[in-house]
Design a protein around this motif. Sequence first.
Motif, PDB file in Angstrom:
ATOM      1  N   ALA A  95       5.757 -43.892 -19.945  1.00  9.37           N
ATOM      2  CA  ALA A  95       5.181 -44.093 -18.606  1.00  9.37           C
ATOM      3  C   ALA A  95       5.931 -45.161 -17.833  1.00  9.37           C
ATOM      4  N   VAL A  96       6.338 -46.226 -18.514  1.00 13.84           N
ATOM      5  CA  VAL A  96       7.129 -47.261 -17.853  1.00 13.84           C
ATOM      6  C   VAL A  96       8.483 -46.686 -17.449  1.00 13.84           C
ATOM      7  N   ASP A  97       9.114 -45.936 -18.343  1.00 14.03           N
ATOM      8  CA  ASP A  97      10.451 -45.399 -18.078  1.00 14.03           C
ATOM      9  C   ASP A  97      10.494 -44.411 -16.905  1.00 14.03           C
ATOM     10  N   PHE A  98       9.386 -43.774 -16.589  1.00 13.83           N
ATOM     11  CA  PHE A  98       9.354 -42.796 -15.503  1.00 13.83           C
ATOM     12  C   PHE A  98       9.626 -43.415 -14.134  1.00 13.83           C
ATOM     13  N   LEU A  99       9.327 -44.698 -13.979  1.00  7.39           N
ATOM     14  CA  LEU A  99       9.423 -45.347 -12.667  1.00  7.39           C
ATOM     15  C   LEU A  99      10.294 -46.591 -12.753  1.00  7.39           C
ATOM     16  N   TYR A 100      10.639 -47.118 -11.600  1.00  4.68           N
ATOM     17  CA  TYR A 100      11.359 -48.380 -11.572  1.00  4.68           C
ATOM     18  C   TYR A 100      10.855 -49.268 -10.428  1.00  4.68           C
ATOM     19  N   ARG A 101      11.133 -48.905  -9.214  1.00  7.39           N
ATOM     20  CA  ARG A 101      10.787 -49.758  -8.068  1.00  7.39           C
ATOM     21  C   ARG A 101       9.278 -49.994  -7.945  1.00  7.39           C
ATOM     22  N   GLU A 102       8.489 -49.032  -8.370  1.00  5.08           N
ATOM     23  CA  GLU A 102       7.036 -49.173  -8.267  1.00  5.08           C
ATOM     24  C   GLU A 102       6.509 -50.326  -9.124  1.00  5.08           C
ATOM     25  N   TRP A 103       7.237 -50.694 -10.169  1.00  6.69           N
ATOM     26  CA  TRP A 103       6.840 -51.795 -11.047  1.00  6.69           C
ATOM     27  C   TRP A 103       7.349 -53.153 -10.561  1.00  6.69           C
ATOM     28  N   ASN A 104       8.422 -53.159  -9.782  1.00  7.17           N
ATOM     29  CA  ASN A 104       9.138 -54.386  -9.448  1.00  7.17           C
ATOM     30  C   ASN A 104       8.257 -55.468  -8.837  1.00  7.17           C
ATOM     31  N   TYR A 105       8.455 -56.687  -9.331  1.00  5.81           N
ATOM     32  CA  TYR A 105       7.820 -57.902  -8.812  1.00  5.81           C
ATOM     33  C   TYR A 105       6.300 -57.850  -8.843  1.00  5.81           C
ATOM     34  N   LYS A 106       5.783 -57.273  -9.919  1.00 13.35           N
ATOM     35  CA  LYS A 106       4.339 -57.243 -10.134  1.00 13.35           C
ATOM     36  C   LYS A 106       4.055 -57.851 -11.506  1.00 13.35           C
ATOM     37  N   PRO A 107       2.997 -58.650 -11.605  1.00 17.80           N
ATOM     38  CA  PRO A 107       2.653 -59.235 -12.900  1.00 17.80           C
ATOM     39  C   PRO A 107       1.842 -58.256 -13.741  1.00 17.80           C
ATOM     40  N   CYS A 108       1.893 -58.473 -15.037  1.00 25.83           N
ATOM     41  CA  CYS A 108       1.108 -57.632 -15.938  1.00 25.83           C
ATOM     42  C   CYS A 108       0.600 -58.462 -17.102  1.00 25.83           C
ATOM     43  N   CYS A 109      -0.431 -57.943 -17.712  1.00 23.56           N
ATOM     44  CA  CYS A 109      -0.997 -58.592 -18.888  1.00 23.56           C
ATOM     45  C   CYS A 109      -1.354 -57.514 -19.899  1.00 23.56           C
ATOM     46  N   PHE A 110      -1.678 -57.951 -21.102  1.00 23.33           N
ATOM     47  CA  PHE A 110      -1.912 -57.001 -22.183  1.00 23.33           C
ATOM     48  C   PHE A 110      -3.218 -57.285 -22.903  1.00 23.33           C
ATOM     49  N   VAL A 111      -3.987 -56.224 -23.069  1.00 20.89           N
ATOM     50  CA  VAL A 111      -5.148 -56.217 -23.942  1.00 20.89           C
ATOM     51  C   VAL A 111      -4.709 -55.352 -25.118  1.00 20.89           C
ATOM     52  N   SER A 112      -4.399 -55.997 -26.226  1.00 24.49           N
ATOM     53  CA  SER A 112      -3.877 -55.254 -27.377  1.00 24.49           C
ATOM     54  C   SER A 112      -4.952 -55.151 -28.449  1.00 24.49           C
ATOM     55  N   TYR A 113      -4.864 -54.070 -29.196  1.00 27.41           N
ATOM     56  CA  TYR A 113      -5.845 -53.870 -30.261  1.00 27.41           C
ATOM     57  C   TYR A 113      -5.206 -53.174 -31.436  1.00 27.41           C
ATOM     58  N   GLY A 114      -5.845 -53.364 -32.588  1.00 31.67           N
ATOM     59  CA  GLY A 114      -5.348 -52.755 -33.808  1.00 31.67           C
ATOM     60  C   GLY A 114      -6.129 -53.278 -34.996  1.00 31.67           C
ATOM     61  N   GLY A 115      -5.445 -53.404 -36.107  1.00 30.32           N
ATOM     62  CA  GLY A 115      -6.062 -53.901 -37.330  1.00 30.32           C
ATOM     63  C   GLY A 115      -6.042 -55.415 -37.347  1.00 30.32           C
ATOM     64  N   VAL A 116      -5.570 -55.976 -38.448  1.00 31.08           N
ATOM     65  CA  VAL A 116      -5.554 -57.422 -38.621  1.00 31.08           C
ATOM     66  C   VAL A 116      -4.713 -58.113 -37.553  1.00 31.08           C
ATOM     67  N   SER A 117      -3.606 -57.517 -37.146  1.00 30.02           N
ATOM     68  CA  SER A 117      -2.728 -58.164 -36.157  1.00 30.02           C
ATOM     69  C   SER A 117      -3.278 -58.066 -34.741  1.00 30.02           C
ATOM     70  N   GLY A 118      -4.277 -57.226 -34.509  1.00 27.42           N
ATOM     71  CA  GLY A 118      -4.850 -57.092 -33.177  1.00 27.42           C
ATOM     72  C   GLY A 118      -3.874 -56.568 -32.144  1.00 27.42           C
ATOM     73  N   GLY A 119      -2.819 -55.931 -32.599  1.00 32.97           N
ATOM     74  CA  GLY A 119      -1.847 -55.362 -31.671  1.00 32.97           C
ATOM     75  C   GLY A 119      -0.854 -56.355 -31.101  1.00 32.97           C
ATOM     76  N   LEU A 120      -0.808 -57.557 -31.653  1.00 29.96           N
ATOM     77  CA  LEU A 120       0.088 -58.588 -31.108  1.00 29.96           C
ATOM     78  C   LEU A 120       1.557 -58.181 -31.122  1.00 29.96           C
ATOM     79  N   ARG A 121       1.986 -57.514 -32.175  1.00 27.39           N
ATOM     80  CA  ARG A 121       3.401 -57.109 -32.245  1.00 27.39           C
ATOM     81  C   ARG A 121       3.716 -56.088 -31.161  1.00 27.39           C
ATOM     82  N   ALA A 122       2.781 -55.194 -30.894  1.00 23.73           N
ATOM     83  CA  ALA A 122       2.969 -54.201 -29.827  1.00 23.73           C
ATOM     84  C   ALA A 122       3.055 -54.894 -28.469  1.00 23.73           C
TER      85      ALA A 122
END
Length: 185
Positions: A95-122
């Motif tokens: 999904a990220v690779d499909f676009l370029y300019r639409e993402w530019n100069y915008k901040p993002c954050c992550f809500v990650s989930y998983g097992g013991v690591s909670g998705g931190l590596r992702a």
Amino acid sequence: MKLQTIACSTRPGRIGLSIAQWFHEFASTHGKFDCTLVDLADFGLPVFDEPKHPSLQQYTHDHTKRWSSCIAEADAFAFVLPEYNYFPPPSFVNAVDFLYREWNYKPCCFVSYGGVSGGLRAAQAAKQLVTTVKMMPMVEGVMIQMAGKRIDDSKVFQTDDHIDSSATAMLDELGKWATSLKTMR
């Protein structure tokens, strides 16, 4: 500021949509953003199939045009993503690779989930990817360990004070960056 919470897993039986719904509601009550919930599965993006580079914005497929229009509307993003083999799901990368300019100069954050690591590596791998499309990833994040145990019988995510305080800190920082980066666009 317009914040899109994007559920990044498209897998049947996923729990990510429940987590994304919780975060969307949490962000809506936070008060700094006009919030929209986006389900990546609704776009049906195939493996990247545009003949021209995304930076040209000469899209030939309707699915890409719809995705572009959606992402162009936002000032900031919260990606809700699981960890698959120490990495974000392929649906997110695609999904990220499909676009370029639409993402530019915008901040993002992550809500990650998983097992013991909670998705931190992702989340860490995802941060590297988003910088290549000129997004600014937040240092703050929300990490949900053993996420499957937090979904009740009604498929509703059950949060706690630690998760909520992480979400508040992340949204506070995201608001500062969204305001600052808007001037660059």
